[in-house]
Design a protein around this motif. Sequence first.
Motif, short mmCIF file in Angstrom:
data_model
loop_
_atom_site.label_atom_id
_atom_site.label_comp_id
_atom_site.label_asym_id
_atom_site.label_seq_id
_atom_site.Cartn_x
_atom_site.Cartn_y
_atom_site.Cartn_z
N SER A 151 55.81 22.29 35.36
CA SER A 151 56.75 22.98 35.97
C SER A 151 58.06 22.18 35.41
O SER A 151 59.22 22.56 35.87
CB SER A 151 56.81 22.82 37.43
OG SER A 151 56.59 21.64 37.84
N ILE A 176 47.32 25.87 47.92
CA ILE A 176 48.10 25.02 47.11
C ILE A 176 47.50 23.99 46.48
O ILE A 176 47.93 23.33 45.38
CB ILE A 176 49.39 24.51 48.22
CG1 ILE A 176 50.17 25.76 48.64
CG2 ILE A 176 50.15 23.44 47.47
CD1 ILE A 176 51.37 25.17 49.63
N GLN A 180 46.81 24.15 42.99
CA GLN A 180 48.08 24.50 42.14
C GLN A 180 48.87 23.48 42.11
O GLN A 180 48.64 22.30 42.40
CB GLN A 180 48.85 25.72 43.01
CG GLN A 180 48.02 27.06 43.30
CD GLN A 180 48.81 28.00 44.09
OE1 GLN A 180 49.55 27.25 45.18
NE2 GLN A 180 48.87 29.23 43.73
N TRP A 228 52.77 22.39 42.17
CA TRP A 228 54.15 22.65 42.84
C TRP A 228 54.82 21.64 43.19
O TRP A 228 54.65 20.80 44.15
CB TRP A 228 53.81 23.88 44.13
CG TRP A 228 54.86 24.35 44.53
CD1 TRP A 228 56.11 24.87 43.84
CD2 TRP A 228 55.43 24.83 46.09
NE1 TRP A 228 57.16 25.52 44.70
CE2 TRP A 228 56.49 25.35 46.02
CE3 TRP A 228 54.56 24.62 47.04
CZ2 TRP A 228 56.99 25.90 47.03
CZ3 TRP A 228 54.94 24.85 48.30
CH2 TRP A 228 56.25 25.69 48.35
N ARG A 261 54.68 28.00 41.30
CA ARG A 261 53.51 27.56 41.64
C ARG A 261 52.66 27.75 40.39
O ARG A 261 52.52 28.83 40.12
CB ARG A 261 52.78 27.94 43.03
CG ARG A 261 53.50 27.63 44.29
CD ARG A 261 52.70 27.93 45.31
NE ARG A 261 53.15 28.25 46.49
CZ ARG A 261 52.57 28.71 47.51
NH1 ARG A 261 51.29 28.90 47.47
NH2 ARG A 261 53.14 28.73 48.90
N GLY A 270 50.95 19.84 45.37
CA GLY A 270 49.67 20.43 45.28
C GLY A 270 48.61 19.18 45.54
O GLY A 270 47.68 19.25 46.12
#
Lengths: 422, 295
Positions: free
Chosen positions: A421, B40, B43, B45, B51, B268
């Motif tokens: 990200s 989550i 994932q 995040w 996400r 996550g």
Amino acid sequence: MSFFNVKALAVATATSAAALFSTAAEAVEIEYWQYFFDARVQAMETLIENFQEANPDITVKMTHFPYADYRTKVAAAIPAGEGPDVVQLFYGWLNDYVAADLIQPLPADVFPASKIDEEFFPMVQAMKDGDAYWALPTAVRSLALFYNERLLEEAGVEPPTTLDEMIAAAKAMTKRDGAGNLTQVGMTAGMTAQDHHWWREGLIRQFGGEPYVDDYQTVNYNNKAGLEALNFYASLFSGDDAVSAIGFMDEPQAAFKAGRAGLHIDGSFRIGSLNNTRGLKWGVTELPATADGTRSNYSSYWVNAITTKAEGEKYDAAVKFMEYVTSDEAMQVWLDVVGELPAKPSVGLTDANSNDPVFGPFIKGLAYAHTTKFANESGQRQLMVEMVERMTLQGMSAEDSLAIAAEAEQKILDEYYNSASN
Amino acid sequence: MYRNLTIRQKQIVWAWAFLAIPILFYTVIRFYPTGNAILISFQDWNLLGDRTWTGFDNYQKLFADPVFWKVFKNTFVYLLIGTPVSLIISFVIAYHLDQVRFMHGFLRMLYFLPFMTSAVAMAWVWRWFYQPVPVGLFNNALASIGIPQFPFLQSTTWALPSVLAPAVWAGLGFQVIIFMAGLRAIPRSYYEAARIDGVSWWTVLWEITLPLLKPTIVFIVVFSSIGFLRIFDHVFNMTTNNPGGPLNSTKPLVLMIYETAFSAFDMGYAAAQTVVLFLVLLVVSLIQLRILRDS
């Protein structure tokens, strides 16, 4: 209440609501968000008042949250088209906010990069990406050495200006009871407070090193300079002639406030609470230099940015507001109300400000300050805390402990910069 | 349509209508977030961006993380010391308090008081008790009689028991009250019969009191185990500047989850830790119910 009264009331409500909407149509309302800290909110209220006076067609609505909820609320609100048009964030969060598409770059015609480079203190350039700035601070913070005037006088020493003088002064102010327990420390110590910044950006650089390279993506203190800096720091609280102890009176600032510590390194944000401490006579001086005069300091700041939610006339209003909160006038207000230092030398380095006995040492420190780009400030601080604990609690050598800390910190940086990200 | 139902069917309809509210509440407040947390955990995040799906990465990272295993061990140390110690102390207090008539209510109130006190306030007061000289109460007392200071919170060995002690003390009041209710529920006639038969005090305790207290003990063990597995406020407040320190020696799983989520913003990874905690709580509770129930 009879039927007619209800009807009358309904009509009245509708009319007043219409009146409300009509005024709203004339004035643009933008929202400003920051976290709650009494002095900051007060200062911002003053700024908003001044701004609205100068721009009667714009109203600014400020909302503040407890620090703990701040990030979550911003993250939830902006993508939903709610929330702030101008938002305050910690400089270390910039990458996250940019990656999440929460803020937009400042317009280059109003905030040309070349002009900002010239006008602001150099550490603000961390907010620059190419030719555009993403965000700008109103105020910045730096470190300085606080001293207890009574204890200095009692020990017959002057406020120290070099590291050697600092150690000598601290020794003169350290007191022990009959069993050798410390009852008063010459100097506070503890990586949990501001010392980890002092060690990173201050001591390591003063001992000839550079704590990080590659734009703060690579740890660079597992070497001679890092080791010397760590040994110097550890000498404060190890051995029989220690001038300090980790955890003395629970927290460094508590020991200093209680008048049981002679010297204490802390940020400009501590000034307010020291002023409110009864019976404490304190002064402040620049962080001590090395014998050859090398100085280094750490600076951090909060910035304001325009969110991606602001469009059209709200965007224009937000730009105007940003112009105002980064103006010289706003910076002086912030210094007077919050005690945080102006982000521009033109305001900070005025004679009145830089010769101020309280703000002066901090402002002078800005000229040689560095800003660490943290990936996870509390995580990285924790590693410094543990580096010292391995030495004090487990008897590990400074070399080994430093190597472990460097490796662990590199891991945090790698994870952050390689994560999907970012 | 409703009219054609029998009375019994109408009752069922109404029962479901009322039950729908808690079910809806639980679905929205409990099950949906639980499901989301599990999601989550697979994932990546940071609370701000999108996400992204990472499969089992978070779990792999977790099992390779030495801090996680340290914290996992700490969590069980809290459980394995905290639960039996608090169980024995609270039983001893309840057993004797039950036989005291003089100022009974007042004494019971004294034992219950810590349970009603804010854990945060209590943790801070104990934190100051534990400080080295010149502020710490305990160390000042030691120093004044010439004994060297004791590093309560500044030792990797003693910090955990030091944090645990006030947590045990805080929970005692509740357990004492439950034990006393259990003791009162045992019919007097058993004790009278035992006295007529002339059996010893020990036999009465071992053969009558404890077996009949079994449901109470099961309840307290399960309840306090879950409490110790989820310990957070005492640890966090007694070690705020260095949460879970020194050197992670007092850090429980919940504190690690909190730090991962709200200072590292690695949601996550935090969710993966939460799922592990959930499974641990589930397994521990099931084992305890099974062991303590049948025999």
